[in-house]
Design an enzyme around this catalytic site. Sequence first.
Site, PDB file in Angstrom:
ATOM      1  N   ARG A   1       0.851  -1.190   0.000  1.00 19.59           N
ATOM      2  CA  ARG A   1       0.000   0.000   0.000  1.00 19.59           C
ATOM      3  C   ARG A   1       0.888   1.242   0.000  1.00 19.59           C
ATOM      4  O   ARG A   1       1.988   1.242   0.564  1.00 19.59           O
ATOM      5  CB  ARG A   1      -0.899   0.024   1.246  1.00 19.59           C
ATOM      6  CG  ARG A   1      -1.881   1.189   1.232  1.00 19.59           C
ATOM      7  CD  ARG A   1      -2.591   1.408   2.569  1.00 19.59           C
ATOM      8  NE  ARG A   1      -3.448   2.584   2.477  1.00 19.59           N
ATOM      9  CZ  ARG A   1      -4.008   3.184   3.516  1.00 19.59           C
ATOM     10  NH1 ARG A   1      -3.791   2.737   4.747  1.00 19.59           N
ATOM     11  NH2 ARG A   1      -4.775   4.252   3.335  1.00 19.59           N
ATOM     12  N   HIS A   2       0.422   2.300  -0.624  1.00 19.37           N
ATOM     13  CA  HIS A   2       1.177   3.553  -0.648  1.00 19.37           C
ATOM     14  C   HIS A   2       1.485   4.034   0.772  1.00 19.37           C
ATOM     15  O   HIS A   2       0.825   3.650   1.746  1.00 19.37           O
ATOM     16  CB  HIS A   2       0.398   4.630  -1.398  1.00 19.37           C
ATOM     17  CG  HIS A   2      -0.959   4.903  -0.796  1.00 19.37           C
ATOM     18  ND1 HIS A   2      -1.147   5.639   0.356  1.00 19.37           N
ATOM     19  CD2 HIS A   2      -2.205   4.516  -1.187  1.00 19.37           C
ATOM     20  CE1 HIS A   2      -2.422   5.704   0.654  1.00 19.37           C
ATOM     21  NE2 HIS A   2      -3.098   5.031  -0.267  1.00 19.37           N
ATOM     22  N   GLY A   3       2.453   4.932   0.893  1.00 25.90           N
ATOM     23  CA  GLY A   3       2.819   5.485   2.189  1.00 25.90           C
ATOM     24  C   GLY A   3       1.843   6.551   2.657  1.00 25.90           C
ATOM     25  O   GLY A   3       0.803   6.796   2.037  1.00 25.90           O
TER      26      GLY A   3
ATOM     27  N   ALA B   1       1.493   2.111   4.147  1.00 27.17           N
ATOM     28  CA  ALA B   1       2.690   1.335   3.816  1.00 27.17           C
ATOM     29  C   ALA B   1       2.554  -0.150   4.156  1.00 27.17           C
ATOM     30  O   ALA B   1       3.547  -0.873   4.187  1.00 27.17           O
ATOM     31  CB  ALA B   1       3.930   1.917   4.501  1.00 27.17           C
TER      32      ALA B   1
END
Length: 487
Positions: A88-90, A412
């Site tokens: 997952r994105h930060g 994240a």
Amino acid sequence: MIRSPRCFLRISVAPAAALAAALLSSLARCSFLEPRDPVDSSLSPYFGTKTRYEDVNPGLLSGPEAPWRDPELLEGTCTPVQLVALIRHGTRYPTAKQIRKLRQLHGLLQARGSRDGGGSSTGSRALGAALADWPLWYADWMDGQLVEKGRQDMRQLALRLASLFPALFSRENYGRLRLITSSKHRCVDSGAAFLQGLWQHYHPGLPPPDVADMECGPPRVNDKLMRFFDHCEKFLTEVEKNATALHHVEAFKTGPEMQNILKKVAATLQVPVNDLNADLIQVAFFTCSFDLAIKGVKSPWCDVFDIDDAKVLEYLNDLKQYWKRGYGYTINSRSSCTLFQDIFQHLDKAVEQKQRSQPISSPVILQFGHAETLLPLLSLMGYFKDKEPLTAYNYKEQMHRKFRSGHIVPYASNLIFVLYHCENAKTPKEQFRVQMLLNEKVLPLAYSPETVSFYEDLKNHYKDILQSCQTSEECELAKANSTSDEL
């Protein structure tokens, strides 16, 4: 050095260059908002999908770049030959919709001054005034973009994984990395920051080049994998655009637990209770989380709520994730079949190449997506399923539920498949084994307390998904007069 042709696709694919340019522009614009040292809050465990990664892995606070090796990880005669990671994105900014709601709430607080009589407590007046004076620094352009703390999340994750699996992330394998991303800037930028972290691992002390100039260039966009939910007509019609699909969420908003918080917050902020609603209360709660995650600041918004409030608001967020991304409707998870099958296609290919004594063409596959990418996949695999569904009416019974989105998919978050080749295996079946890690901790099998599986056994367990789940059929709209598949 062996270089895969895919590492040079950036030359002929224009969108990759455009995304890299957007990344550089975003970096220049956001660099002034540097994260501070981590600040704690008693509310931190309850922020749901807005939870900081270090709140799930507290050991990172003392050494965010040092790998922690789970004692359950295989070692000895078993060597990792491939790693497939879904990340997952930060940490990100609030969305424009959330920022608009925050402005609305801030306006109510500023207007309260003219109504503030002597009947309110000194504490309430002081907190309301502090919130009215607290800088509203969020701007529309932020709209869910990755923040500097989010880039730091990715760089540090890259350093830890490279140290934990040095053979897979070797300098020789760098040219064979395969990176895929959602088209959303926060995911594209997360992949770029991960690559910068790897550069730091390979070249300590040297500034990284532009991502577009790195050997494999920026990640390639593939929304059919990373945003499969946007390409599933049945999900879009029956869940995403269906006004009644989240009726448990709406019912909980008007239920006794949320109404108690509404009255309490109205009294605390000294605003008319009719001017507030559950959505504004939730955005106030999340503002505490955004200030903590983005700037390392404990804002006055955190003082509006206590832990009991936080548990209720966490449940509200989990209800939404459960009914929209988890077990609430079968299509939520079945729409992710293509992604699940793609992961096993990579593993199959690595097994086949190893059996033929060929080099593994893609020893590391990194896929950057969203909480909405991970939750359906984990549900498809059978993880974090409670005996009873989460509903608007069983909050107290679900106090110890498995489905807590903040513990599963914080910023994240990562689900990692590690394929091992084991020497001295007695049978061909025993040669290849798989372990899964969730947020860098070994994840027991969904169907067994064991933490490792023979690859063939894992495939057999998920045979239905791998062989019978066809996205075109799963996502096809049902004929008229069909019935709901609500659990």
